[in-house]
Each structure stands twice: as structure tokens, then as C-alpha cells.
Design an enzyme around this catalytic site. Structure first.
Site, PDB file in Angstrom:
ATOM      1  N   GLU A  21      -9.874 -23.887  14.691  1.00 55.35           N
ATOM      2  CA  GLU A  21     -10.404 -22.581  14.278  1.00 55.35           C
ATOM      3  C   GLU A  21     -11.921 -22.460  14.449  1.00 55.35           C
ATOM      4  O   GLU A  21     -12.429 -21.352  14.597  1.00 55.35           O
ATOM      5  CB  GLU A  21     -10.014 -22.269  12.826  1.00 55.35           C
ATOM      6  CG  GLU A  21     -10.721 -23.072  11.735  1.00 55.35           C
ATOM      7  CD  GLU A  21     -10.076 -24.426  11.429  1.00 55.35           C
ATOM      8  OE1 GLU A  21      -9.315 -24.936  12.280  1.00 55.35           O
ATOM      9  OE2 GLU A  21     -10.360 -24.989  10.358  1.00 55.35           O
ATOM     10  N   CYS A  25      -5.763 -30.347  10.060  1.00 57.23           N
ATOM     11  CA  CYS A  25      -6.476 -31.421   9.359  1.00 57.23           C
ATOM     12  C   CYS A  25      -5.620 -31.995   8.230  1.00 57.23           C
ATOM     13  O   CYS A  25      -4.645 -32.684   8.519  1.00 57.23           O
ATOM     14  CB  CYS A  25      -7.836 -30.932   8.889  1.00 57.23           C
ATOM     15  SG  CYS A  25      -8.992 -32.318   8.786  1.00 57.23           S
ATOM     16  N   HIS A  84     -10.164 -29.265  13.810  1.00 56.31           N
ATOM     17  CA  HIS A  84     -10.105 -27.863  13.386  1.00 56.31           C
ATOM     18  C   HIS A  84     -10.257 -26.938  14.590  1.00 56.31           C
ATOM     19  O   HIS A  84     -11.380 -26.619  14.981  1.00 56.31           O
ATOM     20  CB  HIS A  84     -11.251 -27.566  12.404  1.00 56.31           C
ATOM     21  CG  HIS A  84     -11.108 -28.245  11.085  1.00 56.31           C
ATOM     22  ND1 HIS A  84     -10.581 -27.614   9.987  1.00 56.31           N
ATOM     23  CD2 HIS A  84     -11.418 -29.498  10.697  1.00 56.31           C
ATOM     24  CE1 HIS A  84     -10.580 -28.453   8.962  1.00 56.31           C
ATOM     25  NE2 HIS A  84     -11.082 -29.611   9.360  1.00 56.31           N
TER      26      HIS A  84
HETATM   27  N1  GLN Z   1      -8.988 -34.653   3.003  1.00 50.78           N
HETATM   28  C1  GLN Z   1      -8.640 -35.024   4.342  1.00 50.78           C
HETATM   29  C2  GLN Z   1      -9.607 -36.051   4.907  1.00 50.78           C
HETATM   30  O1  GLN Z   1     -10.707 -36.192   4.438  1.00 50.78           O
HETATM   31  C3  GLN Z   1      -8.557 -33.800   5.231  1.00 50.78           C
HETATM   32  C4  GLN Z   1      -9.823 -33.015   5.326  1.00 50.78           C
HETATM   33  C5  GLN Z   1      -9.643 -31.607   5.864  1.00 50.78           C
HETATM   34  O2  GLN Z   1      -8.558 -31.037   5.798  1.00 50.78           O
HETATM   35  N2  GLN Z   1     -10.709 -30.997   6.344  1.00 50.78           N
HETATM   36  O3  GLN Z   1      -9.281 -36.742   5.841  1.00 50.78           O
END
Ligand code: GLN
Length: 551
Positions: free
Chosen positions: A529, A401, A527
Site C-alpha cells: 500500500e 505484514c 506493505h
Molecule cells: N508486528 C509484526 C512485526 O513486527 C507485524 C508488523 C506490521 O504488521 N507492520 O513483525
């Protein structure tokens, strides 16, 4: 058979592992072929944990349908392979919001709205909701917090009423702690007795008491607890210390937990399960282990875990502590490690401390790296510096992410030469917002939030590391982010060696980037995970560790 309801409460202290115990109960019932779900009711006022600080509350877990919820749901899914949804996680705040909204719409017809019956009715309705899926044999409900907490009372009152209404279809399992007082050389049951008395004072009689203790518990001690607490002696069980939490189902089965639960629910314990009911519960059998019974598969995993002693050190470049803030990532990594016959050790590398001058020193000694997810600009430059070092030194790296976004920013700065490249989240003035809010995003339906949350499809590019890892073209993975890789930079990135190997088929948003020339340098906007489980370890974590081991 009617759906049976198992309520799990906790006494004496928090952190006894109620979530893991609820998951264990679920696993043991599944091993016998029953179809289950697990849900959590948390007493705090936040409507959901989406805005809670991960350092304080641990990671925010996300369900397939895009609900931000307690990290215990991660345990439920890793243990049981069920797919939880927004109906598996409630907080006091969410319940009150529902009731207050109804009040504002005038749906209470001028009545005084009160904790009893209006809040408790809303709780009860939601406790029963998942059972509307008639195929469920058991609904396990974990109550957050400890018996005696002021804010837990409406939940306990709801259980009291449900137990009365559901009769033999509902049971209460109470998890309590038995401390060892070294000076006296004795195990003490008094705190447990008090917590049960407290439960009884709310009108709830537990049916089964599980005693958490680091020491063996004699039959005499169990009989004593049984006698003081109005519970049958065979219904007092012991939750011992285990070398891995995944051993708990085995230990609890040996202590008779599943049998006790079935007896308490009036289910024939000798009933031979012939149907493949777990197959309907979305539970594909793992390809990593021999296709035998679920109990055997689980044992196989725990055996592997015990024999896998050779260590593998993975560095987590992030800004939150490792205890719980990246729980699903550390668990997914260590589960995948088990299947690779390795004991994964996760090390936290605080990106706030990383500078150009010390990056080599800060990152040394690890065999693979994860650039962690996150929100807000603290520690961002350190992550970018780390990404540069990892890319240039060709070290196995998985970006998740925000981690993937960092990989793109670093590439744009140092390979494409846009020194001001940044994410629009951190710089409003950059001329090169490689990470930005995209026009295409607006076509996607976001539920009640500005974030892309939950499962979205992704198509994988032929000949990519991602495609090879998954072994198929179409996947669905869970998201939790606002910003996206800016599509206007993709052509230039690809020309310079960073490819987009996964795309959303509808919006064409980039989901995976990788550097084919590197040993393994891959970032996912989603994600992985959240969908990695004990019996179905995630292909990307397995492939990442393969790369680490080849290096
Ligand atoms: N802050 C980033 C976004 O909002 C990544 C979010 C995250 O890593 N879950 O796109």
C-alpha cells in the site's frame, strides 16, 4: 529558474485538508511539467510518528529509505508519484534532538542555545535541504497544525525569515475555513480574517488564501477577504467540497490555482513545457490509462471514479478504526477499484469480536478480505480464526505484514497440526515459532531501529500468483516489521500446499506466501500500500480485485 518555495499554512480549524491541498499544488505544477517535492513539518514533540497509536494519529507511513512518518506523505506520493525520503518529514522533536545532540557535542562553542536562532536555524536548514537537488523547480512545505498553536511558532518564525531571505522565490499559501451560519443564512469570513491577522502578527503576509467552504463563494466575498487580508482578489481561491479528494486538482485548476502560484513566483504562465522533466522524477506513466498528458490521465482517473458506481465490499479484519489507521490500504484498494470500474467500500471487522462460533456471521456479506497489519497481541486470536475461515471457504484474501504472519500461523496450526504455533512476538514459550526473529535478518542493515524498514528487493517465483500480478521477476517493496517467517518451517509448509512465492535475494527471507490451490489467498510481509499511487495503482491490489471480480 531558481527553486521556488511554497509554504502551506492552515487557519481557523484543523482537518481542512492541508495535506491534500499541498499534494494538489504539487500535482498541478507537475501537470505543467515542473519537478517538485513536498515536505511536512509537524509541531508535535515525538521524534517521528513510529510509536504513535494509529487510532489517535492515523497510520504511520514509511518512505523508501525506511523513515516512519506522517500519513500526509502518503497523500503526497499518491497524488504526485514522487518518492519521499526521511528529509521530507520533520517534527519539533526531531529538530530539538538534532540541536540538543549538537549542543552535547560542544558544537555551539559555549553559546547559550536558544529557540531563536538555533532551533529556527535548524528548521530553516532542513526546509531548504531537499532543494539541494538542483533539478527541483518547486519545494512545497506543509506546516502541520493551525496558525496560533503555541508549538507551531518556531516553524512560522522560520518561514518569516526564509521569506525575507529568499525574496520572490518564496510564497505563502494559507488555507482557511469559511463557515456557513444557517440562522443568519450567511457565510462568515471573520474566522479567516482573524487567522490571517494572527499570521501577520508573526510577520508573515500570505500571498494566496484558499478558502475551504461547502458553499459557492461569490466574487464579493473573495474581494472582501482580499481587502481585509492584503491579498490580491485573484489570489483568493475556493476549495469546494468534492466527491473524491482526487477531484481537487481539477477543481483548483479551474479556479486558477496553478496560474496564481506561477504568477506569484514570477514564472511565465505561458511557458510551454516541452521537456519530459517528470520522467526524471521517477514517474513512470501508468499502463492502465492512455498515454496522454498528465492532466488528461488525471481527468481520466477522476471520470472513471465518478462512473464506477457498482459497489464492491471489502472487509478489513483488524483492530484499529478505519478512518485513518489503514489509510494507505483503503486508498490503494479504492484506487485499484476505480480502474476496475468499481466503487470499493471498505468495512472494518473488529478482530477482537471474532470467535469460532460467530466467525461466519462476522465475516458475511463481503466480496474480499484484507487481514490487516499491526503490532501487539490484542485481537490476534480473532484474526487467526478469520484466516482459518477464509482459507477453508476459499474466499479472496490479502494478508498484509501481520496479516501474512497470521496466515502462516493459522496454516501451521490447522494444516501442519502444530496447535501451539505462534509468532515469537506473542508467545515466548511456543515450540513452533513459525514467525520469529531470524538469523538471516542480522545480515541486513537496519537503520537506527530494530525493525526492517523501507524498501527491500524481492524475487518472485515462476508460476505464482504474485509473479503473474507483477508481470516481472524482481520487485522492491517497503517494509515495517520486526518478525519474519521462520525459514525452518518453509519446506514443510510448501509440501503441504503453502508456497513462498517471493524471497529476498540476499537473505532468502520470505516476502510473499500464497496457496496456489485457493482462488486467491496471498500474504505479503511487506506493505504494497505504501507504493500504490493514483496513476500507478499497485499490481497486487489490481490482481486481488480481479480475483474478487472473478469469484
Ligand atoms: N508486528 C509484526 C512485526 O513486527 C507485524 C508488523 C506490521 O504488521 N507492520 O513483525
Amino acid at each position: 529558474m531558481n527553486t521556488k518555495f511554497i509554504f502551506v499554512t492552515g487557519g481557523v480549524a484543523s482537518s481542512l485538508g492541508k495535506g491534500v491541498m499541498a499534494s494538489t499544488i504539487g500535482r498541478l505544477l507537475q501537470n505543467r511539467g515542473y519537478k517538485i517535492t513536498i515536505q511536512k513539518f509537524d509541531p508535535y514533540i515525538n521524534v517521528d510518528p513510529g510509536t504513535l497509536n494509529p487510532n489517535e494519529h492515523g497510520e504511520c507511513y514509511v518512505t523508501v529509505d525506511g523513515y516512519e512518518c506522517d500519513l500526509d506523505l502518503g497523500h503526497y506520493e499518491r497524488f504526485t508519484d514522487i518518492k519521499t525520503t526521511r528529509w521530507n518529514s520533520f517534527t519539533t522533536g526531531r529538530i530539538y534532538m538534532e540541536v540538543i545532540d549538537k549542543e552535547r557535542r560542544g558544537e555551539y562553542g559555549g553559546k547559550t542555545v536558544q529557540v531563536v536562532p538555533h532551533i529556527t536555524n535548524a528548521i530553516k536548514e532542513n526546509m531548504l535541504r531537499t532543494s539541494k537537488d538542483n533539478s527541483l523547480d518547486f519545494v512545497i512545505t506543509e506546516i502541520g497544525g493551525t496558525v496560533g498553536d503555541i508549538e507551531g511558532l518556531p516553524f512560522l518564525e522560520s518561514i518569516r525569515q526564509l521569506k525575507w531571505e529568499l525574496g520572490e522565490d518564496a510564497i505563502v499559501v494559507h488555507l482557511a475555513y469559511v463557515p456557513y451560519i444557517a440562522a443568519a443564512g450567511e457565510l462568515k469570513t471573520k474566522p479567516t480574517q482573524h487567522s490571517v491577522k494572527q499570521l501577520q502578527s508573526y510577520g508573515i503576509q500570505p500571498d494566496c488564501i484558499i478558502l475551504r467552504s461547502e458553499h459557492p463563494l461569490s466574487m464579493d466575498l473573495r474581494r472582501k477577504v482580499a481587502g481585509f487580508c492584503n491579498v490580491r482578489p485573484d489570489c483568493v481561491l475556493h476549495s469546494p467540497d468534492v466527491s473524491t479528494i482526487y477531484e481537487l486538482p481539477i477543481k483548483m485548476h479551474e479556479d486558477g490555482l496553478d496560474e496564481v502560484i506561477l504568477k506569484l513566483c514570477n514564472v511565465d504562465v505561458n511557458e510551454k513545457i516541452t521537456s519530459n522533466s517528470y520522467a526524471d522524477a521517477n514517474q513512470k506513466l501508468s499502463t492502465s490509462v492512455p498515454s496522454t498528458s498528465l492532466t488528461e490521465q488525471w481527468k481520466h482517473f477522476v471520470d472513471l471514479r465518478k462512473t464506477a458506481t457498482e459497489e464492491l465490499h471489502i472487509g478489513f479484519v483488524g483492530k484499529y478504526n478505519l478512518q485513518d489507521a489503514y489509510k494507505s490500504i483503503t486508498e490503494s484498494m479504492s484506487i485499484a477499484g476505480t480502474y476496475k470500474n468499481r466503487k470499493v467500500k471498505c468495512h472494518f471487522i473488529d478482530s477482537e469480536n471474532i470467535t469460532e462460533d460467530n466467525v461466519a456471521e462476522q465475516l458475511k456479506g463481503m466480496q474480499g478480505y484484507v487481514i490487516c497489519p499491526g503490532f501487539g497481541d490484542r485481537g490476534i486470536e480473532g484474526k487467526i480464526t478469520a484466516a482459518k475461515y477464509l482459507r477453508e471457504n476459499n474466499l479472496p484474501t490479502l494478508g498484509i505484514c501481520l496479516g501474512m504472519q497470521i496466515m502462516a500461523i493459522e496454516f501451521a496450526r490447522n494444516v501442519l497440526g502444530y496447535s501451539d504455533a505462534h509468532s515469537a512476538e506473542f508467545s515466548k514459550t511456543t515450540k513452533h515459532p513459525v514467525i520469529d526473529i531470524m538469523e538471516e535478518q542480522k545480515n541486513l542493515v537496519y537503520v537506527g531501529n530494530t525493525m526492517r524498514l523501507g524498501g527491500y528487493e524481492c524475487e518472485l517465483r515462476e508460476d505464482s500468483k504474485a509473479r503473474k500480478a507483477y508481470g516481472k521477476e524482481k520487485i522492491t517493496e517497503r517494509h515495517r516489521h520486526r518478525y519474519e517467517l521462520n525459514s525452518s518451517f518453509i519446506d514443510e509448509m510448501e509440501l503441504n500446499g503453502m508456497i513462498v512465492s517471493g524471497k529476498n535475494p540476499r537473505s532468502a527471507l520470505a516476502e510473499i506466501i500464497e496457496l496456489p490451490a485457493n482462488h486467491w489467498y496471498l500474504g505479503t510481509q511487506f506493505h504494497p500500500e505504501y507504493s500504490s499511487t493514483v496513476l500507478n495503482p499497485h499490481p497486487l491490489f489490481l490482481a486481488f480485485l480481479d480475483a474478487v471480480l472473478r469469484k
